[in-house]
Design an enzyme around this catalytic site. Structure first.
Site, PDB file in Angstrom:
ATOM      1  N   TYR A 146       0.827  -1.210   0.000  1.00 38.10           N
ATOM      2  CA  TYR A 146       0.000   0.000   0.000  1.00 38.10           C
ATOM      3  C   TYR A 146       0.864   1.264   0.000  1.00 38.10           C
ATOM      4  O   TYR A 146       0.515   2.267   0.602  1.00 38.10           O
ATOM      5  CB  TYR A 146      -0.904   0.010   1.238  1.00 38.10           C
ATOM      6  CG  TYR A 146      -1.913  -1.115   1.291  1.00 38.10           C
ATOM      7  CD1 TYR A 146      -2.470  -1.650   0.129  1.00 38.10           C
ATOM      8  CD2 TYR A 146      -2.315  -1.646   2.514  1.00 38.10           C
ATOM      9  CE1 TYR A 146      -3.395  -2.676   0.187  1.00 38.10           C
ATOM     10  CE2 TYR A 146      -3.250  -2.671   2.582  1.00 38.10           C
ATOM     11  CZ  TYR A 146      -3.783  -3.179   1.415  1.00 38.10           C
ATOM     12  OH  TYR A 146      -4.711  -4.191   1.474  1.00 38.10           O
ATOM     13  N   GLY A 235      -9.630  -0.668  11.467  1.00 39.73           N
ATOM     14  CA  GLY A 235      -8.775  -1.087  12.571  1.00 39.73           C
ATOM     15  C   GLY A 235      -7.650  -1.979  12.087  1.00 39.73           C
ATOM     16  O   GLY A 235      -7.576  -2.342  10.910  1.00 39.73           O
ATOM     17  N   PHE A 237      -6.085  -5.644  12.753  1.00 39.33           N
ATOM     18  CA  PHE A 237      -6.570  -6.849  13.432  1.00 39.33           C
ATOM     19  C   PHE A 237      -5.558  -7.462  14.395  1.00 39.33           C
ATOM     20  O   PHE A 237      -5.883  -8.378  15.137  1.00 39.33           O
ATOM     21  CB  PHE A 237      -7.133  -7.901  12.469  1.00 39.33           C
ATOM     22  CG  PHE A 237      -6.268  -8.325  11.308  1.00 39.33           C
ATOM     23  CD1 PHE A 237      -4.973  -8.769  11.489  1.00 39.33           C
ATOM     24  CD2 PHE A 237      -6.792  -8.316  10.015  1.00 39.33           C
ATOM     25  CE1 PHE A 237      -4.210  -9.194  10.421  1.00 39.33           C
ATOM     26  CE2 PHE A 237      -6.029  -8.738   8.933  1.00 39.33           C
ATOM     27  CZ  PHE A 237      -4.735  -9.186   9.139  1.00 39.33           C
ATOM     28  N   HIS A 255      -2.095 -16.984   4.867  1.00 32.88           N
ATOM     29  CA  HIS A 255      -0.883 -17.277   4.089  1.00 32.88           C
ATOM     30  C   HIS A 255       0.092 -16.099   4.059  1.00 32.88           C
ATOM     31  O   HIS A 255       1.246 -16.258   3.654  1.00 32.88           O
ATOM     32  CB  HIS A 255      -1.246 -17.723   2.666  1.00 32.88           C
ATOM     33  CG  HIS A 255      -1.651 -16.607   1.751  1.00 32.88           C
ATOM     34  ND1 HIS A 255      -1.477 -16.677   0.377  1.00 32.88           N
ATOM     35  CD2 HIS A 255      -2.209 -15.389   1.985  1.00 32.88           C
ATOM     36  CE1 HIS A 255      -1.913 -15.562  -0.182  1.00 32.88           C
ATOM     37  NE2 HIS A 255      -2.364 -14.777   0.767  1.00 32.88           N
ATOM     38  N   ASN A 302       5.824 -17.030  -3.748  1.00 32.96           N
ATOM     39  CA  ASN A 302       5.395 -15.636  -3.852  1.00 32.96           C
ATOM     40  C   ASN A 302       5.172 -15.016  -2.482  1.00 32.96           C
ATOM     41  O   ASN A 302       5.482 -13.841  -2.258  1.00 32.96           O
ATOM     42  CB  ASN A 302       4.114 -15.549  -4.682  1.00 32.96           C
ATOM     43  CG  ASN A 302       3.757 -14.124  -5.034  1.00 32.96           C
ATOM     44  OD1 ASN A 302       4.552 -13.396  -5.619  1.00 32.96           O
ATOM     45  ND2 ASN A 302       2.557 -13.702  -4.678  1.00 32.96           N
TER      46      ASN A 302
END
Length: 432
Positions: A146, A235, A237, A255, A302
């Protein structure tokens, strides 16, 4: 060997070159997507020269790219030199298609492809490669995923596209209608949660995700003026107070994380989950022994390159869930790339007094990751003891896919694990 016939050596060399050139095939797909060629071809038969003029591109380069797309089955060439989309491209590669996977593929072409360029370094180091791929040192992988608003939106749209194909299947692998309050943890844009609300209209559904993700979901993924079918709750977690729910959905969440963090998260969910509740886990499960399938093995690599976790076997998910107080896990393959697992809530992990006796069992203490210190880990652990867990095979689609850990017999001890010491008395009705 007769002249012109392919021998074993030639076949092996052809296979080798097919593997070696696989990245070129991916780049043909990614470049055509990025240039918008499939959207142009969706408007009707189009010549390579006209496409080149529209974009101001090299006519020769455009011709070569479109010819390669044709050989790959992404375009169809006509006798007059024009091109149209194949059925595959019309379904998955055109922007306006309800089943388009364009954003997910563009995310793979950028961030994911960049990390895979450093696979050897990832294997040596056993950690994500964001510092090399995008220049960001990421103790928290989602700070890299992000890292900008455009990247956040591309990732969220990509996941939304995934659930447009797979969401209904994983949500109907089990009958979830008895769960009156459903929370999609890490639910992003809300696509999976909205599908849950559609399939189970008698349930209240919410999405719980990071504040910036929730803000983006409200701004970019909800129709203006429309009443949303789900609530959005912001929020973290690992840190924030979690909403109470009968069912928590974790779709492609575990994962991302190593075992300690998974147990920490699942332990928090156990405390937020109402008696009789459950978890719905959605993952690409490895076969018994961990040797396949190939797609899950590649996804596991990955996760090493982009996160902290890996893909797991069904027994691994069962063990994680059991340690956190969800001792009964069922697994189903509803079709498509993902498995669905329903893990039912048991008693709180920790010290449990056996029914009808004074015997106690001591649970374990697992803290997982300290979120207040980036990258820090805690190895603190207590002891676990007790007996009484039994296994019985669950027959699904003709074979035993997983074992189910049943409730302990009255008077037996149970060892559990959570992210902090808990104690309580085992009562009738706790095992649902």
């Amino acid at each position: 060997m007769a002249p012109g016939r392919e021998g074993e050596l030639d076949r092996d060399f052809r296979v080798l070159m097919s593997l070696a050139h696989g990245f070129m095939v991916s780049q043909v797909l990614f470049a055509a997507l990025d240039l918008g060629i499939f959207d142009l071809a969706a408007q009707g038969p189009v010549a390579a020269e006209a496409v080149a003029q529209t974009g101001g591109w090299s006519p020769r380069g455009t011709q070569l790219l479109m010819d390669a797309c044709t050989r790959l089955g992404l375009l169809r060439g006509a006798g007059d030199g024009s091109y149209t989309n194949s059925a595959l491209s019309s379904t998955f590669l055109v922007s306006g298609s309800p089943q388009s996977q364009r954003c997910m593929l563009l995310y793979l072409a950028g961030t994911t492809y960049g990390c895979w360029a450093h696979l050897a370094a990832g294997v040596r180091e056993g950690r994500n490669q964001y510092s090399r791929a995008v220049g960001i040192s990421a103790e928290d992988p989602f700070s890299a995923i992000y890292r900008s608003e455009p990247e956040r939106l591309l990732f969220m749209r990509g996941l939304q596209e995934t659930w447009s194909l797979c969401g209904g299947r994983v949500l109907t692998a089990f009958d979830l209608s008895r769960f009156r309050v459903i929370c999609d943890l890490g639910g992003g844009s809300g696509a999976l949660a909205q599908e849950a609300a559609r399939l189970y209209p008698g349930s209240s559904v919410c999405v719980f995700d990071l504040p910036d993700v929730i803000a983006a979901a409200r701004t970019h993924f909800l129709s203006p003026g429309a009443r949303p079918s789900v609530r959005f709750v912001a929020g973290d977690f690992f840190r924030s107070r979690l909403p109470r729910a009968d069912l928590f959905i974790l779709a492609r969440v575990l994962h991302d994380w190593a075992d300690g963090a998974c147990v920490e998260l699942l332990g928090r969910l156990h405390r937020a989950c109402r008696p009789g509740g459950a978890l719905l886990l959605v993952e690409a499960v490895l076969a018994k022994g961990g040797a396949g399938p190939l797609r899950s093995l590649l996804l596991s690599l990955n996760m090493m390159l982009q996160a902290e976790g890996w893909e797991r076997q069904a027994s691994d998910y069962r063990n994680l869930a059991t340690r956190a107080g969800f001792p009964r896990l069922q697994l189903r393959r509803p079709g498509g790339p993902y498995h669905a697992m329903l893990a039912r809530r048991g008693p709180r992990p920790g010290i449990i007094t056996g029914v009808g006796s004074n015997t106690t069992g001591t649970g374990s203490f697992v803290t997982g990751i300290r979120r207040d210190v980036p990258g820090a880990r805690s190895d603190a652990a207590g002891t676990g003891s007790g007996t009484g867990n039994t296994g019985s095979g669950i027959m699904l689609q003709g074979e035993t896919l997983e074992s189910e850990v049943s409730a302990p017999q009255a008077g037996s001890d149970v060892g559990g694990a959570g992210n902090e010491p808990r104690s309580g008395t085992l009562k009738q009705g706790d095992w649902k």
